[in-house]
Design an enzyme around this catalytic site. Structure first.
Site, PDB file in Angstrom:
ATOM      1  CG  ASN A   1      -1.941  13.830  13.054  1.00 52.97           C
ATOM      2  OD1 ASN A   1      -0.890  13.521  12.493  1.00 52.97           O
ATOM      3  ND2 ASN A   1      -2.807  12.921  13.478  1.00 52.97           N
TER       4      ASN A   1
ATOM      5  CD1 TRP B   1       4.785   4.585  -0.519  1.00 50.83           C
ATOM      6  CD2 TRP B   1       6.083   5.569   1.014  1.00 50.83           C
ATOM      7  NE1 TRP B   1       5.777   3.690  -0.165  1.00 50.83           N
ATOM      8  CE2 TRP B   1       6.574   4.268   0.778  1.00 50.83           C
ATOM      9  CE3 TRP B   1       6.734   6.382   1.934  1.00 50.83           C
ATOM     10  CZ2 TRP B   1       7.691   3.754   1.427  1.00 50.83           C
ATOM     11  CZ3 TRP B   1       7.861   5.872   2.588  1.00 50.83           C
ATOM     12  CH2 TRP B   1       8.323   4.572   2.337  1.00 50.83           C
TER      13      TRP B   1
ATOM     14  CD1 TRP C   1       4.792  11.248   4.877  1.00 42.33           C
ATOM     15  CD2 TRP C   1       3.555  10.862   3.056  1.00 42.33           C
ATOM     16  NE1 TRP C   1       4.404  12.463   4.366  1.00 42.33           N
ATOM     17  CE2 TRP C   1       3.653  12.254   3.249  1.00 42.33           C
ATOM     18  CE3 TRP C   1       2.822  10.384   1.973  1.00 42.33           C
ATOM     19  CZ2 TRP C   1       3.047  13.173   2.393  1.00 42.33           C
ATOM     20  CZ3 TRP C   1       2.224  11.293   1.118  1.00 42.33           C
ATOM     21  CH2 TRP C   1       2.328  12.660   1.325  1.00 42.33           C
TER      22      TRP C   1
END
Length: 480
Positions: free
Chosen positions: A345, A363, A386
């Site tokens: 992560n 993105w 994102w």
């Protein structure tokens, strides 16, 4: 006859639709619809498709022990899937269809169609909130509005847990033998996917293995989660996200085990409380997605995000995808993703910030690429992450907070252990130089089979600040 339509709820334990379908003595039949064209449009990763297929094979056996057959059908898209369910329910003379809610736009539209067509034929539709700790719309602010920021949402969730019975539901009792059901068992074909799949032998797919993984993590590793979770070289995260993503495990099962193993699960700064926050983050992004359908249409949560003028350099995007940017922590992370279908992560944040703030690439390009690779791809969580990294989403980092990929590597992989694992070309680079290997190579006249940095971070940071500042100053239109 009751029909349960499985989607991203591929489990027998703690499945609210299955439990409800099995409350009476009526025979129960399960159905799953593969939708390869729809999956392709959603960039479903072949790795995740492989896990879904493996899980369906295990689920079929688990349901068989309850005398519940699991039928597999194929339809191009969600609209056709709804039609297939209506046709099959009619074929077996089902009195009711049971489902667990899915909250994304396409999925919700699919279910509206199925519900209307079933009810027009006199077949009942029963839908349940099963996917989250708290169904979207149930956690609201004092003004009765959905939360747009995580921290107050989390506090409200923790308050709501007081006195709440989150105990997982047991599996239904075994069905009595029924000639119609026996006939369905005889007609079952081996599970086959038209959609491409990848091998998932490294991931458990049976109920026993998945639950053992979850229980072992809660018992042995959660206490250290807060202290170790940001270091990718350390095996400190649960890696349960693939099972949560396809519904092979429920968040309530995770919560119940966490509470059983850790009396301090509410205490701030403990590993248990920090891991619970991750489950609540999952709920939060589901909430945001459900309350804002425009997100499913690829719009930024913040209106000004639509005014950002991205560079969208295809050559740089390909370098990012391939892990050839010349920034070791970024490239190692992308190699981990490309080879395993999973990424730590902390690294997801680093590579997302790099794509949007250093390479100045939209993105949405990164969001789609992640979905095409991740075994734990989940639309709401992936989109939320994102948009957070690009500073255009809810609870987003300010646009002027830009990760420095070199210092991030130095902080979270200081000795380069993770980098060397995924970038063998850098194995000979001394530890203190691993994050800027070309400085070492040039100083000591060494040759590296590794690219030089594709951009200058300091230059790109200034450019990003200007681009984002300009976008914020543009007149804003309301997001559809």
């Amino acid at each position: 006859m009751h029909l349960i339509w499985f989607r991203r709820d591929l489990r027998v334990l703690d499945n609210r639709a299955l439990s409800a379908a099995g409350e009476s003595s009526d025979p129960v039949v399960g159905i799953f619809i593969e939708t390869p064209v729809q999956w392709a449009s959603h960039h479903l990763a072949p790795k995740q498709a492989g896990l879904i297929k493996a899980r369906l094979e295990a689920l079929r056996a688990e349901l068989r022990s309850l005398n519940i057959p699991l039928v597999l059908e194929c339809a191009d898209d969600f609209s056709e899937a709804a039609e297939k369910v209506v046709a099959y329910a009619t074929q077996i003379d089902a009195q009711a269809v049971f489902v667990n809610h899915e909250y994304e736009l396409n999925e919700a539209q699919r279910d509206e169609k199925a519900k209307a067509e079933l009810e027009s034929k006199g077949i009942a539709w029963h839908a349940f909130d099963d996917r989250n700790l708290f169904a979207p719309g149930t956690i609201k602010s004092g003004k009765g509005e959905p939360y747009k920021v995580f921290t107050p949402f989390k506090k409200a969730c923790l308050r709501a847990l007081d006195g709440m019975d989150a105990s997982p539901r047991q599996k239904p009792t075994k069905r009595e033998t029924n000639s119609a059901v026996d006939a369905i068992f005889l007609q079952l074909k081996p599970i086959h996917f038209d959609y491409p799949t990848e091998d998932v032998a490294d991931w458990a797919s049976d109920e026993k293995g998945i639950l053992a993984h979850m229980r072992r993590y809660c018992r042995e590793q959660v206490a250290d989660y807060k202290r170790q979770r940001d270091f990718p070289a350390v095996d400190a995260t649960s890696q349960l996200s693939p099972y949560l993503a396809i519904g092979a495990l429920s968040p309530r099962q995770c919560l119940a085990r966490l509470q059983q193993e850790h009396a301090d699960w509410r205490e701030p700064d403990t590993g248990a409380a920090t891991w619970l926050s991750e489950l609540i983050w999952r709920d939060f992004y589901q909430e945001v997605s459900a309350q804002n359908p425009a997100i499913s249409k690829k719009y930024s949560f913040l209106a000004w995000g639509e005014s950002v003028v991205w560079d969208n350099d295809l050559t740089l995007f390909e370098a990012w995808k391939a892990g050839k940017t010349g920034f070791p922590i970024v490239d190692a992370a992308m190699h981990q993703l490309n080879q395993t279908g999973w990424m730590h992560n902390r690294l997801r944040m680093i590579v997302a910030s790099f794509l949007t703030k250093d390479l100045l690439i939209d993105w949405r390009w990164g969001e789609d690429y992640f979905m095409s690779k991740l075994i734990d791809g989940d639309f709401a969580s992936n989109n939320g992450g994102w948009q957070w990294s690009a500073s255009v989403g809810t609870d987003a980092q300010p646009y002027f907070r830009i990760f420095n990929p070199t210092t991030q590597g130095e902080r979270f992989d200081s000795d380069g252990r993770f980098i060397r694992r995924w970038l063998p070309a850098l194995k000979q680079v001394p530890g203190k130089h691993i994050h800027q290997p070309w400085q070492w190579a040039d100083q000591y006249a060494q040759t590296l089979d590794y690219p030089r940095p594709v951009v200058d971070h300091a230059t790109q940071r200034k450019k990003a600040l200007a681009i984002f500042e300009a976008a914020k100053n543009q007149p804003q239109e309301q997001t559809p």
